[in-house]
Design an enzyme around this catalytic site. Sequence first.
Site, PDB file in Angstrom:
ATOM      1  N   SER A  32     -14.872 -31.673  -7.863  1.00  0.00           N
ATOM      2  CA  SER A  32     -14.206 -32.931  -8.247  1.00  0.00           C
ATOM      3  C   SER A  32     -14.319 -33.904  -7.078  1.00  0.00           C
ATOM      4  O   SER A  32     -14.526 -33.470  -5.930  1.00  0.00           O
ATOM      5  CB  SER A  32     -12.721 -32.652  -8.522  1.00  0.00           C
ATOM      6  OG  SER A  32     -11.986 -33.854  -8.527  1.00  0.00           O
ATOM      7  N   TYR A  52      -4.375 -28.724  -6.972  1.00  0.00           N
ATOM      8  CA  TYR A  52      -5.721 -29.075  -7.464  1.00  0.00           C
ATOM      9  C   TYR A  52      -6.598 -29.514  -6.292  1.00  0.00           C
ATOM     10  O   TYR A  52      -7.739 -29.068  -6.150  1.00  0.00           O
ATOM     11  CB  TYR A  52      -5.585 -30.192  -8.498  1.00  0.00           C
ATOM     12  CG  TYR A  52      -6.868 -30.558  -9.211  1.00  0.00           C
ATOM     13  CD1 TYR A  52      -7.344 -29.791 -10.281  1.00  0.00           C
ATOM     14  CD2 TYR A  52      -7.616 -31.678  -8.829  1.00  0.00           C
ATOM     15  CE1 TYR A  52      -8.511 -30.136 -10.945  1.00  0.00           C
ATOM     16  CE2 TYR A  52      -8.779 -32.026  -9.478  1.00  0.00           C
ATOM     17  CZ  TYR A  52      -9.222 -31.254 -10.539  1.00  0.00           C
ATOM     18  OH  TYR A  52     -10.388 -31.599 -11.204  1.00  0.00           O
TER      19      TYR A  52
HETATM   20  P1  NAD Z   1     -11.171 -29.380 -20.064  1.00  0.00           P
HETATM   21  O1  NAD Z   1      -9.717 -29.135 -20.034  1.00  0.00           O
HETATM   22  O2  NAD Z   1     -11.809 -29.824 -21.328  1.00  0.00           O
HETATM   23  O3  NAD Z   1     -11.983 -28.102 -19.562  1.00  0.00           O
HETATM   24  C1  NAD Z   1     -11.460 -27.068 -18.799  1.00  0.00           C
HETATM   25  C2  NAD Z   1     -11.847 -25.775 -19.485  1.00  0.00           C
HETATM   26  O4  NAD Z   1     -11.440 -24.670 -18.689  1.00  0.00           O
HETATM   27  C3  NAD Z   1     -11.140 -25.633 -20.843  1.00  0.00           C
HETATM   28  O5  NAD Z   1     -12.099 -25.296 -21.821  1.00  0.00           O
HETATM   29  C4  NAD Z   1     -10.169 -24.487 -20.616  1.00  0.00           C
HETATM   30  O6  NAD Z   1      -9.925 -23.713 -21.766  1.00  0.00           O
HETATM   31  C5  NAD Z   1     -10.923 -23.691 -19.565  1.00  0.00           C
HETATM   32  N1  NAD Z   1     -10.038 -22.780 -18.838  1.00  0.00           N
HETATM   33  C6  NAD Z   1      -8.823 -23.054 -18.282  1.00  0.00           C
HETATM   34  N2  NAD Z   1      -8.313 -21.955 -17.735  1.00  0.00           N
HETATM   35  C7  NAD Z   1      -9.219 -20.969 -17.932  1.00  0.00           C
HETATM   36  C8  NAD Z   1      -9.253 -19.591 -17.588  1.00  0.00           C
HETATM   37  N3  NAD Z   1      -8.241 -19.021 -16.946  1.00  0.00           N
HETATM   38  N4  NAD Z   1     -10.336 -18.872 -17.946  1.00  0.00           N
HETATM   39  C9  NAD Z   1     -11.370 -19.439 -18.609  1.00  0.00           C
HETATM   40  N5  NAD Z   1     -11.373 -20.739 -18.963  1.00  0.00           N
HETATM   41  C10 NAD Z   1     -10.316 -21.480 -18.628  1.00  0.00           C
HETATM   42  O7  NAD Z   1     -11.453 -30.448 -18.919  1.00  0.00           O
HETATM   43  P2  NAD Z   1     -12.814 -30.851 -18.177  1.00  0.00           P
HETATM   44  O8  NAD Z   1     -12.582 -32.201 -17.664  1.00  0.00           O
HETATM   45  O9  NAD Z   1     -13.989 -30.589 -19.029  1.00  0.00           O
HETATM   46  O10 NAD Z   1     -12.791 -29.867 -16.922  1.00  0.00           O
HETATM   47  C11 NAD Z   1     -13.893 -29.059 -16.559  1.00  0.00           C
HETATM   48  C12 NAD Z   1     -13.987 -28.993 -15.047  1.00  0.00           C
HETATM   49  O11 NAD Z   1     -14.288 -30.296 -14.552  1.00  0.00           O
HETATM   50  C13 NAD Z   1     -12.687 -28.552 -14.361  1.00  0.00           C
HETATM   51  O12 NAD Z   1     -12.997 -27.654 -13.316  1.00  0.00           O
HETATM   52  C14 NAD Z   1     -12.144 -29.862 -13.797  1.00  0.00           C
HETATM   53  O13 NAD Z   1     -11.365 -29.664 -12.650  1.00  0.00           O
HETATM   54  C15 NAD Z   1     -13.442 -30.581 -13.473  1.00  0.00           C
HETATM   55  N6  NAD Z   1     -13.278 -32.023 -13.321  1.00  0.00           N
HETATM   56  C16 NAD Z   1     -12.952 -32.817 -14.394  1.00  0.00           C
HETATM   57  C17 NAD Z   1     -12.798 -34.187 -14.201  1.00  0.00           C
HETATM   58  C18 NAD Z   1     -12.434 -35.107 -15.318  1.00  0.00           C
HETATM   59  O14 NAD Z   1     -12.116 -36.289 -15.045  1.00  0.00           O
HETATM   60  N7  NAD Z   1     -12.461 -34.684 -16.561  1.00  0.00           N
HETATM   61  C19 NAD Z   1     -12.991 -34.752 -12.937  1.00  0.00           C
HETATM   62  C20 NAD Z   1     -13.326 -33.912 -11.883  1.00  0.00           C
HETATM   63  C21 NAD Z   1     -13.475 -32.555 -12.090  1.00  0.00           C
END
Ligand code: NAD
Length: 269
Positions: free
Chosen positions: A152, A165
């Site tokens: 991130s 986080y």
């Molecule tokens: P999201 O909530 O759609 O995806 C996160 C996924 O992780 C979900 O499918 C959830 O079910 C899964 N998950 C959570 N706990 C879990 C576990 N214990 N075991 C297996 N799966 C698990 O959100 P996203 O934005 O797609 O996030 C994906 C990644 O991107 C994350 O690591 C997040 O920190 C990172 N990220 C997202 C953003 C953003 O703005 N969306 C920005 C920076 C980083």
Amino acid sequence: MKGLKGKTALITGASSGIGQAIAIRLAQEGCNIAINYRKNPDGAEDTEELAMQKACGDAEQCGVQSLLVQGDVSKEEDIQQVMQAVVEKFGGLDILINNAGIQTEYASHEVPTEEFDRIIGVNLRGAYLCAREAIQQFLEQNRPGVIINVSSVHEIIPRPMYITYSISKGGMGNMTRTLALEYANRGIRVNAIAPGATITPINDAWTDDPEQKAIVESHIPMGRAGTSEEMAAAVAFLVSDEATYITGQTLYIDGGLTLYADFREPWSA
Ligand code: NAD
């Protein structure tokens, strides 16, 4: 992208958002995909359907295969079972995408210890355990392997109210570089992508609210949030044979968010 046809990729947390987009894109590039999910089988099935549609179009089969694998990345035994299922189905593993991630909001002096452990358990410990199992598998197979950590912008930008986080993603940056250095001479590359604000379910709090969304976007030099597909495109490049000399890097994909937007206009002499 070069070198992806016939490879096997495991994507954690692939039932939604960025993980889903990565699974779809890698299938489109010809990879077999293992779609890990924790508690959303419907989302995982959607990922599979969309991925196979992109990969094969209307053809019944096109050489790309998929597997749905339930498992919680904060549980060691789940990770081992997931890895075993992937190797049984595809005969090995070439690519791990450490994507699963969670966050919750607390003032830093009030984070309950269980909450701290829960978030680190998924975002950092879980990512490490998956990397450890994948590296063991890569070494056993004696062929190259690639890991992408979905970090991130908060790998480097401090994030008040989300200290756990921030700590998890900061740690992920060091994990990326340490693993990259340790295994560079054994054919294993480890990189990270660092998304900025991206339209996914993790951001429901502002993506569904036009006023909040405008506030978020006002901080982004490019004036908009990113899409999961933009994150997946960078992942496809980094895991491909177009990127064979890249390791230990975090690629920021953030519309300029890490460029100190406050300096857009001169405000100091
Ligand atoms: P999201 O909530 O759609 O995806 C996160 C996924 O992780 C979900 O499918 C959830 O079910 C899964 N998950 C959570 N706990 C879990 C576990 N214990 N075991 C297996 N799966 C698990 O959100 P996203 O934005 O797609 O996030 C994906 C990644 O991107 C994350 O690591 C997040 O920190 C990172 N990220 C997202 C953003 C953003 O703005 N969306 C920005 C920076 C980083």
